[in-house]
Motif scaffolding. Structure first.
Motif, PDB file in Angstrom:
ATOM      1  N   UNK A   1       1.829  11.566  11.997  1.00 37.02           N
ATOM      2  CA  UNK A   1       2.185  10.367  11.236  1.00 37.02           C
ATOM      3  C   UNK A   1       0.981   9.831  10.480  1.00 37.02           C
ATOM      4  N   UNK A   2      -0.203   9.968  11.069  1.00 38.26           N
ATOM      5  CA  UNK A   2      -1.413   9.549  10.363  1.00 38.26           C
ATOM      6  C   UNK A   2      -1.590  10.374   9.081  1.00 38.26           C
ATOM      7  N   UNK A   3      -1.335  11.672   9.181  1.00 39.66           N
ATOM      8  CA  UNK A   3      -1.439  12.537   8.011  1.00 39.66           C
ATOM      9  C   UNK A   3      -0.430  12.134   6.946  1.00 39.66           C
ATOM     10  N   UNK A   4       0.765  11.787   7.381  1.00 38.89           N
ATOM     11  CA  UNK A   4       1.801  11.357   6.442  1.00 38.89           C
ATOM     12  C   UNK A   4       1.413  10.028   5.794  1.00 38.89           C
ATOM     13  N   UNK A   5       0.783   9.157   6.567  1.00 44.68           N
ATOM     14  CA  UNK A   5       0.362   7.856   6.047  1.00 44.68           C
ATOM     15  C   UNK A   5      -0.729   8.024   4.997  1.00 44.68           C
TER      16      UNK A   5
ATOM     17  N   UNK B   1      -1.020  -1.489   8.647  1.00 46.11           N
ATOM     18  CA  UNK B   1      -0.949  -0.707   7.413  1.00 46.11           C
ATOM     19  C   UNK B   1       0.279   0.203   7.426  1.00 46.11           C
ATOM     20  N   UNK B   2       0.562   0.819   8.574  1.00 49.69           N
ATOM     21  CA  UNK B   2       1.726   1.695   8.697  1.00 49.69           C
ATOM     22  C   UNK B   2       3.015   0.917   8.455  1.00 49.69           C
ATOM     23  N   UNK B   3       3.043  -0.326   8.866  1.00 51.04           N
ATOM     24  CA  UNK B   3       4.206  -1.182   8.631  1.00 51.04           C
ATOM     25  C   UNK B   3       4.326  -1.534   7.151  1.00 51.04           C
ATOM     26  N   UNK B   4       3.200  -1.847   6.542  1.00 55.72           N
ATOM     27  CA  UNK B   4       3.181  -2.192   5.116  1.00 55.72           C
ATOM     28  C   UNK B   4       3.682  -1.032   4.266  1.00 55.72           C
ATOM     29  N   UNK B   5       3.286   0.190   4.627  1.00 56.79           N
ATOM     30  CA  UNK B   5       3.670   1.364   3.845  1.00 56.79           C
ATOM     31  C   UNK B   5       4.954   2.018   4.369  1.00 56.79           C
ATOM     32  N   UNK B   6       5.696   1.282   5.180  1.00 57.35           N
ATOM     33  CA  UNK B   6       7.037   1.658   5.616  1.00 57.35           C
ATOM     34  C   UNK B   6       7.082   2.961   6.393  1.00 57.35           C
ATOM     35  N   UNK B   7       6.026   3.226   7.155  1.00 50.10           N
ATOM     36  CA  UNK B   7       6.035   4.407   8.008  1.00 50.10           C
ATOM     37  C   UNK B   7       6.668   4.079   9.352  1.00 50.10           C
ATOM     38  N   UNK B   8       6.506   2.838   9.801  1.00 55.99           N
ATOM     39  CA  UNK B   8       7.150   2.362  11.015  1.00 55.99           C
ATOM     40  C   UNK B   8       7.913   1.085  10.676  1.00 55.99           C
ATOM     41  N   UNK B   9       8.888   0.742  11.524  1.00 58.36           N
ATOM     42  CA  UNK B   9       9.735  -0.424  11.260  1.00 58.36           C
ATOM     43  C   UNK B   9       9.208  -1.695  11.910  1.00 58.36           C
ATOM     44  N   UNK B  10       8.406  -1.556  12.965  1.00 59.46           N
ATOM     45  CA  UNK B  10       7.808  -2.717  13.621  1.00 59.46           C
ATOM     46  C   UNK B  10       6.522  -2.292  14.314  1.00 59.46           C
TER      47      UNK B  10
ATOM     48  N   UNK C   1      -7.900   6.636   8.260  1.00 59.03           N
ATOM     49  CA  UNK C   1      -8.626   7.857   8.633  1.00 59.03           C
ATOM     50  C   UNK C   1      -9.422   7.691   9.922  1.00 59.03           C
ATOM     51  N   UNK C   2      -9.962   6.500  10.162  1.00 59.87           N
ATOM     52  CA  UNK C   2     -10.936   6.349  11.252  1.00 59.87           C
ATOM     53  C   UNK C   2     -10.449   5.572  12.472  1.00 59.87           C
TER      54      UNK C   2
END
Length: 320
Positions: A166-170, A148-157, A136-137
């Motif tokens: 994408x932040x909202x989706x995360x 975190x985005x990588x851990x939650x599979x939002x990005x590949x690298x 959020x911040x």
């Protein structure tokens, strides 16, 4: 004869009390907060506990109950409305638990299982809330956010570019699961901690592993590939992997959508409501959902959705 009987009783009490041992991984972030886990906490509410874990030796059921009493974690305090849970971790299900639990009253077995698993679930949720605050911040190019985005599979690298959308989706992914739901699924999937998978690999949620390293079921369905049940180093790791699976798996998009809608209305996230989205968690479909809801209602697990962790030092239960 009397001496032999006395020794048998003592041995049974010891195996019951020693179903827990060791600790969770000590280098994981441990956080503290005193607001309901069902609603997001502010970053200011989540502060790390810096003291080293406290190791406690338990050699009898009475000593275990005395420890629970010390932290107002008894059945009586719970029924009186106390919702503060001590920070307690354990390393594995003891090898004698499967046998010893058969000799316990059902109510006692359930109480032990829920009271040992609930703190793990709240600890995992707190760490998710810490990640949520970062999402959020943080600036969109923050290395911590990209991790975190990588851990939650939002990005590949980590070279991936994040946008506001994408932040909202995360944020839909990085969120808690109601303790009542996690407890019900742990009880259902592990047979109250008595399954072979719980005993051999700290597997409380029946997650599959296609790497070839999983624990093979006795009746493996070859058409599904080389799969097994995932094993974990500790029960806490099993809880964290279960939550990450729900928060990232394609099969659970409905749960994440419903949870986000509840957040938007500033309402509590409940296990009874989210249970209705887990028709794909088990081949049993609606029967599985009905079973989870029955577990939650029959055992009053919805009350755990309002529980929170105390500020005590993390307690590691170890055998005598």
């Amino acid at each position: 004869m009397k001496n032999n009987l006395f020794r048998m009783i003592c041995a049974l009490a010891l195996t019951i009390s020693l179903i827990i041992s060791g600790c969770s991984t000590p280098d994981k972030t441990v956080t503290t907060a005193k607001t309901k886990t069902a609603k997001a906490k502010s970053h200011a509410d989540i502060q790390p506990i810096s003291k080293a874990p406290l190791q406690v030796t338990v050699s009898s059921v009475d000593e275990l109950n005395a420890l629970f009493d010390k932290y107002q974690y008894s059945s009586e305090s719970w029924e009186s409305g106390q919702r503060e849970l001590p920070r307690i971790t354990f390393a594995e299900v003891g090898e004698h638990w499967q046998t010893a639990s058969e000799n316990l009253p059902v109510k006692t077995k359930k109480s032990l299982f829920f009271r040992l698993m609930a703190p793990l679930i709240l600890i995992a949720n707190e760490n998710i809330l810490r990640e949520r605050e970062i999402v959020k911040s943080s600036a969109l190019n923050s290395p911590e956010l990209k991790k975190i985005a990588l851990k939650y599979r939002l990005i590949k690298n980590r070279k991936g570019i994040l946008t506001t959308a994408m932040r909202k989706k995360l944020l839909q992914k990085v969120d808690i699961l109601p303790p009542s739901l996690a407890l019900a699924q742990a009880a259902e999937e592990s047979g109250w901690g008595t399954s072979r998978f719980a005993k051999e690999g700290n597997a409380f949620f029946g997650q599959w592993d296609f790497s070839g390293n999983g624990m093979k079921p006795k009746r493996q369905r070859k058409e599904l590939g080389n799969y097994g049940v995932a094993r974990f180093d500790s029960p806490l790791e099993s809880v964290e992997a279960y939550m990450l699976n729900i928060n990232t798996g394609n099969a659970y998009q409905k749960l994440r959508r419903v949870r986000a809608e509840i957040r938007a209305k500033d309402k509590n996230i409940t296990g009874l409501e989210l249970a209705g989205t887990l028709d794909k968690y088990s081949e049993r479909g609606q029967d599985y959902i009905d079973g989870l809801r029955h577990l939650i209602q029959y055992n009053n697990l919805q009350l755990v959705d309002t529980a929170y962790l105390s500020n005590n030092r993390l307690i590691h239960l170890i055998p005598n």
